[in-house]
Design an enzyme around this catalytic site. Structure first.
Site, PDB file in Angstrom:
ATOM      1  N   GLY A 220       0.998  -1.287  -0.030  1.00 14.46           N
ATOM      2  CA  GLY A 220       0.014  -0.078   0.094  1.00 14.46           C
ATOM      3  C   GLY A 220       0.907   1.141   0.008  1.00 14.46           C
ATOM      4  O   GLY A 220       2.148   1.131   0.090  1.00 14.46           O
ATOM      5  N   ARG A 221       0.233   2.409  -0.233  1.00 12.84           N
ATOM      6  CA  ARG A 221       0.883   3.413  -0.180  1.00 12.84           C
ATOM      7  C   ARG A 221       1.452   3.915   1.128  1.00 12.84           C
ATOM      8  O   ARG A 221       1.082   3.234   2.282  1.00 12.84           O
ATOM      9  CB  ARG A 221      -0.215   4.533  -0.390  1.00 12.84           C
ATOM     10  CG  ARG A 221      -0.696   4.879  -1.925  1.00 12.84           C
ATOM     11  CD  ARG A 221      -1.816   6.103  -1.853  1.00 12.84           C
ATOM     12  NE  ARG A 221      -1.340   7.105  -1.245  1.00 12.84           N
ATOM     13  CZ  ARG A 221      -2.427   8.183  -0.875  1.00 12.84           C
ATOM     14  NH1 ARG A 221      -3.508   8.102  -1.112  1.00 12.84           N
ATOM     15  NH2 ARG A 221      -1.824   9.122  -0.332  1.00 12.84           N
ATOM     16  N   PRO A 222       2.543   4.798   1.205  1.00 17.57           N
ATOM     17  CA  PRO A 222       3.140   5.263   2.633  1.00 17.57           C
ATOM     18  C   PRO A 222       2.169   5.690   3.478  1.00 17.57           C
ATOM     19  O   PRO A 222       1.494   6.769   2.937  1.00 17.57           O
ATOM     20  CB  PRO A 222       4.268   6.004   2.011  1.00 17.57           C
ATOM     21  CG  PRO A 222       4.434   5.763   0.669  1.00 17.57           C
ATOM     22  CD  PRO A 222       3.565   5.381  -0.177  1.00 17.57           C
ATOM     23  N   GLY A 223       2.120   5.376   4.636  1.00 18.04           N
ATOM     24  CA  GLY A 223       1.455   6.132   5.669  1.00 18.04           C
ATOM     25  C   GLY A 223       0.006   5.514   5.920  1.00 18.04           C
ATOM     26  O   GLY A 223      -0.778   5.926   6.607  1.00 18.04           O
ATOM     27  N   THR A 224      -0.090   4.372   4.884  1.00 18.82           N
ATOM     28  CA  THR A 224      -1.578   3.751   5.142  1.00 18.82           C
ATOM     29  C   THR A 224      -1.597   2.796   6.298  1.00 18.82           C
ATOM     30  O   THR A 224      -2.820   2.477   6.835  1.00 18.82           O
ATOM     31  CB  THR A 224      -1.663   2.777   3.923  1.00 18.82           C
ATOM     32  OG1 THR A 224      -0.669   2.024   3.635  1.00 18.82           O
ATOM     33  CG2 THR A 224      -2.168   3.705   2.573  1.00 18.82           C
ATOM     34  N   LYS A 226       0.796   0.117   7.389  1.00 22.89           N
ATOM     35  CA  LYS A 226       1.237  -1.257   7.031  1.00 22.89           C
ATOM     36  C   LYS A 226       1.975  -1.723   8.454  1.00 22.89           C
ATOM     37  O   LYS A 226       1.724  -2.881   9.027  1.00 22.89           O
ATOM     38  CB  LYS A 226       2.127  -1.360   5.964  1.00 22.89           C
ATOM     39  CG  LYS A 226       1.697  -1.102   4.683  1.00 22.89           C
ATOM     40  CD  LYS A 226       2.216  -1.178   3.424  1.00 22.89           C
ATOM     41  CE  LYS A 226       3.371  -0.074   3.509  1.00 22.89           C
ATOM     42  NZ  LYS A 226       2.942   1.168   3.292  1.00 22.89           N
ATOM     43  N   GLU A 444      -6.855  33.615  -8.711  1.00 21.74           N
ATOM     44  CA  GLU A 444      -7.320  32.739  -7.837  1.00 21.74           C
ATOM     45  C   GLU A 444      -8.783  32.737  -7.988  1.00 21.74           C
ATOM     46  O   GLU A 444      -9.516  31.628  -7.878  1.00 21.74           O
ATOM     47  CB  GLU A 444      -7.087  32.811  -6.500  1.00 21.74           C
ATOM     48  CG  GLU A 444      -5.625  32.619  -6.016  1.00 21.74           C
ATOM     49  CD  GLU A 444      -5.078  31.498  -6.465  1.00 21.74           C
ATOM     50  OE1 GLU A 444      -5.717  30.387  -6.444  1.00 21.74           O
ATOM     51  OE2 GLU A 444      -4.050  31.548  -6.800  1.00 21.74           O
ATOM     52  N   HIS A 447      -9.630  30.529 -11.161  1.00 20.18           N
ATOM     53  CA  HIS A 447      -9.789  29.236 -11.087  1.00 20.18           C
ATOM     54  C   HIS A 447     -11.063  28.964 -10.215  1.00 20.18           C
ATOM     55  O   HIS A 447     -11.834  27.801 -10.559  1.00 20.18           O
ATOM     56  CB  HIS A 447      -8.698  28.830  -9.903  1.00 20.18           C
ATOM     57  CG  HIS A 447      -7.275  28.726 -10.485  1.00 20.18           C
ATOM     58  ND1 HIS A 447      -6.973  27.953 -11.429  1.00 20.18           N
ATOM     59  CD2 HIS A 447      -6.223  29.462  -9.935  1.00 20.18           C
ATOM     60  CE1 HIS A 447      -5.802  27.916 -11.949  1.00 20.18           C
ATOM     61  NE2 HIS A 447      -5.175  28.911 -10.708  1.00 20.18           N
ATOM     62  N   ASP A 519      -0.106  25.220 -12.365  1.00 13.84           N
ATOM     63  CA  ASP A 519      -1.298  25.087 -13.350  1.00 13.84           C
ATOM     64  C   ASP A 519      -0.902  24.227 -14.358  1.00 13.84           C
ATOM     65  O   ASP A 519      -1.532  23.249 -14.896  1.00 13.84           O
ATOM     66  CB  ASP A 519      -1.886  26.120 -13.484  1.00 13.84           C
ATOM     67  CG  ASP A 519      -2.341  26.711 -12.069  1.00 13.84           C
ATOM     68  OD1 ASP A 519      -2.366  26.189 -11.120  1.00 13.84           O
ATOM     69  OD2 ASP A 519      -2.309  28.102 -11.885  1.00 13.84           O
TER      70      ASP A 519
END
Length: 632
Positions: A220-224, A226, A444, A447, A519
């Site tokens: 899994g992704r870092p920080g999930t 594990k 801004e 956007h 952007d």
């Protein structure tokens, strides 16, 4: 100055042994009696040697060369009556008496003086002589043997220390993390419940011939979560937990990594039932295929990987040792690791959804005094894409911010400001000129207006013209509901929102600036993936002509493309962007009044939340939206 050989411990041992030798002699030796040195021949009345012999006051003597020592019959005070009376004496025989020894012998015989060859005033006994004679020799032999062993075992000892595993062992009773501390990844917890049950009750499976997976790969992704999940498995099972990073196996000396692997598995088998957790497994488990190694293989890494494969194959049926591996890049692992019998079960640890983020927030805010205005469900909704580590950091930052502000409880504003700081960075202490500030506000607002007026786009959550990190302003958009797939209309909307700032500047000032750099990078990346990876271009068709992030240009499934195809990709990317450019230009031209209204309000407030921003633009606030957060 040359360095003194030996370390501090060596010299402490040497000095200690010398002190023991000295104290032993002092303790066992009775000591030498006090004596006085007198002249051989003295003037009349003085206590010289010849005068004392003539008086019959000398009982025995011993000579050694010109030196003589002896014993008085009666104590003598020398040199005068104020001195202490002593019984022993020493003197030196003149050379003329040595040459004419017959006269001295006749004098001694006449006085009946005993002449002996033994020491007269030696207080040392047998034990004392033994210590003095052999003590230093024994000390030197001992030091020689000790230094020899140290020299002989120095290099081997160092290699042995290198070869020992550096895994950190935590006993089952000391492991405080359980499944209660893991939230938002219920599917992964469910798959590991069977592993916990096997460690607790292995007989239930073994008597039916069942075999628990020897290795479980957490991907899994870092920080999930594990690593947290692996610790929770050990905490639930109450067994020893051996934790090590895969990079700790590899050293400059070839063979050290394999030795550490053997030592780790040996310790785990002796402590069974136990769990071995190898973090960042891809550091040594990377595929050994030639396509991934342009410079040849790494012998040390491959030997370490081979040893892990061998050790996992070496588990017996009754071994209750489970290997948990964690990686962020499961797709690059060697296939030998993933075959049945090794890491034969893969558990994907995905980023949490909205409900999962709420549960994680509940875990990390258990110890925080929350104000009544804090709605964890609302905070979970405005933090899409965050994983467990991000949410833990958000809760901690909110608590720190509340403390700095002097709050007695953590308020909702503390959470939203902390979220803004994490995503955007801390405000910069720079002062913009009025012209720069107005231009940033139009950028801004461009956007935000495009995001508000584009069907299916993510709702605008916040607009700010406060400079942060590398940006002068920011527009935050995030969904109400999770999106798991992207259609063409949504991706076109993302490109339009990214173009909104640049086109707003162009409409108002009839010029462009460098403020749209990020952007342009964002919209270019979306357009290229639409053309090269997702098959959303009719000119290219449903084929992959751009490798994914985890693939190299030589991997199977991704072939090199011709120069013509590269030109076609560039042409299609430009076409998609130019089409959206024309749409955004018409949209902002038609709604110039909304653009100006939002800009003026931004100049007054500098930061607008969702409700204020939509009200300032005169656009109804949406209630349903979708997809990942986007920052423009």
């Amino acid at each position: 100055m040359p360095r003194i050989p030996g370390g501090r411990t060596f010299w402490i041992i040497v000095l200690s042994l010398l002190a023991v030798n000295y104290l032993s002699v002092a303790f066992f030796a009775p000591g030498k009696a006090k004596s006085v040195t007198i002249p051989y021949d003295a003037p009349s009345g003085a206590p010289g040697f010849l005068q004392q012999v003539a008086k019959g006051n000398v009982t025995k003597i011993k000579t050694q060369g010109a030196s003589m020592e002896g014993v008085f019959k009666n104590d003598v005070k020398y040199p005068d009556d104020k001195a202490d009376a002593v019984k022993n004496f020493e003197t030196e025989i003149p050379s003329y008496e040595i040459y004419d020894s017959a006269r001295l012998q006749s004098v001694l015989k006449a006085a009946k003086v005993d002449i002996t060859a033994q020491p007269i005033n030696d207080g040392r006994g047998f034990l004392t002589n033994l210590i003095l004679g052999f003590g230093p020799v024994i000390l030197l032999v001992f030091l020689f043997v000790w230094l020899s062993r140290r020299a002989a075992g120095g290099q081997m000892g160092a290699i042995g220390a290198f070869g020992r595993s550096k895994a950190r062992r935590v006993e089952g009773n000391d492991q405080r993390v359980t499944f209660k501390d893991v939230a938002g990844i219920d599917e992964a917890k469910g798959e590991l419940t069977e592993v916990v049950d096997f460690l607790k009750n292995p007989e239930k499976y073994q008597k039916l011939g069942g075999r628990i997976p020897r290795g479980v790969l957490l991907a899994g992704r870092p920080g999930t979560g594990k690593t947290l999940l692996a610790r929770a498995v050990a905490g639930e099972a109450g067994v020893p937990f051996f934790s090590v990073s895969a990079s700790e196996f590899v050293e400059a000396i070839v063979g050290i990594g394999a030795s550490r692997v053997r030592d780790l598995f040996k310790q785990a088998k002796e402590a069974a039932p136990a769990i071995i957790f190898i973090d960042e497994l891809d550091a040594i488990g990377r595929s050994r295929s030639a396509g991934n190694s342009f410079g040849g293989g790494n012998d040390e890494r491959e030997q370490t990987l081979n040893q892990i494969l061998t050790e996992m194959d070496g588990f017996e049926t009754g071994d209750t040792v489970i290997v948990l591996g964690a990686t962020n890049r499961a797709e690059i692992l060697d296939q030998a690791l993933l075959r049945p019998g090794r890491f034969d079960r893969r558990v994907t640890v995905p980023p949490p959804d909205k409900d999962g983020r709420k549960k994680i927030l509940e875990v990390h805010t258990r110890s925080l005094p929350l104000d009544s205005d804090v709605d964890l469900d609302d905070i979970a909704a405005i933090s899409p894409g965050m994983v467990g580590a991000d949410i833990a950091n958000l809760a901690n930052e909110a608590a720190l911010l509340a403390a700095r502000r002097g709050h007695t409880k953590v308020q909702r504003l503390d959470f939203t400001d902390s979220l803004e700081k994490i995503i955007l960075g801390a405000p910069r202490g720079i002062i913009l000129s009025d012209e720069e500030k107005r231009r940033t506000a139009y950028h801004e607002a461009g956007h935000a207006i495009v995001g508000m007026m584009t069907p299916g786009a993510d709702p605008v959550r916040k607009v700010s013209i406060i400079p942060r990190t590398m940006s002068l302003g920011v527009t935050i958009s995030s969904p109400d509901n999770e999106r798991t797939n992207y259609d063409v209309d949504y991706l076109h909307g993302r490109i339009r929102v990214a173009l909104g700032g640049r086109i707003a500047e162009e409409l108002v000032y009839d010029s462009i600036s460098a403020g749209a750099e990020s952007d342009i990078q964002q919209l270019t990346g979306i357009a290229r993936q639409m053309v090269g990876r997702w098959g959303m271009s009719q000119a290219i068709g449903p084929i992959a002509v751009i490798p994914s992030d985890s693939q190299g240009p030589l991997l199977p499934g991704v072939s090199e493309v011709s120069e013509t195809t590269q030109q076609l990709i560039d042409t299609e990317v430009r076409r998609i962007v130019e089409e959206q450019y024309q749409i955004v230009t018409r949209l902002l031209t038609d709604h110039r009044d909304k653009l100006d209204s939002l800009t003026e309000r931004l100049l007054e407030e500098e930061t607008l939340d969702m409700d204020d921003a939509y009200n300032a633009a005169g656009v109804p606030i949406p209630r349903v939206a979708a997809n990942e957060p986007s920052v423009a």
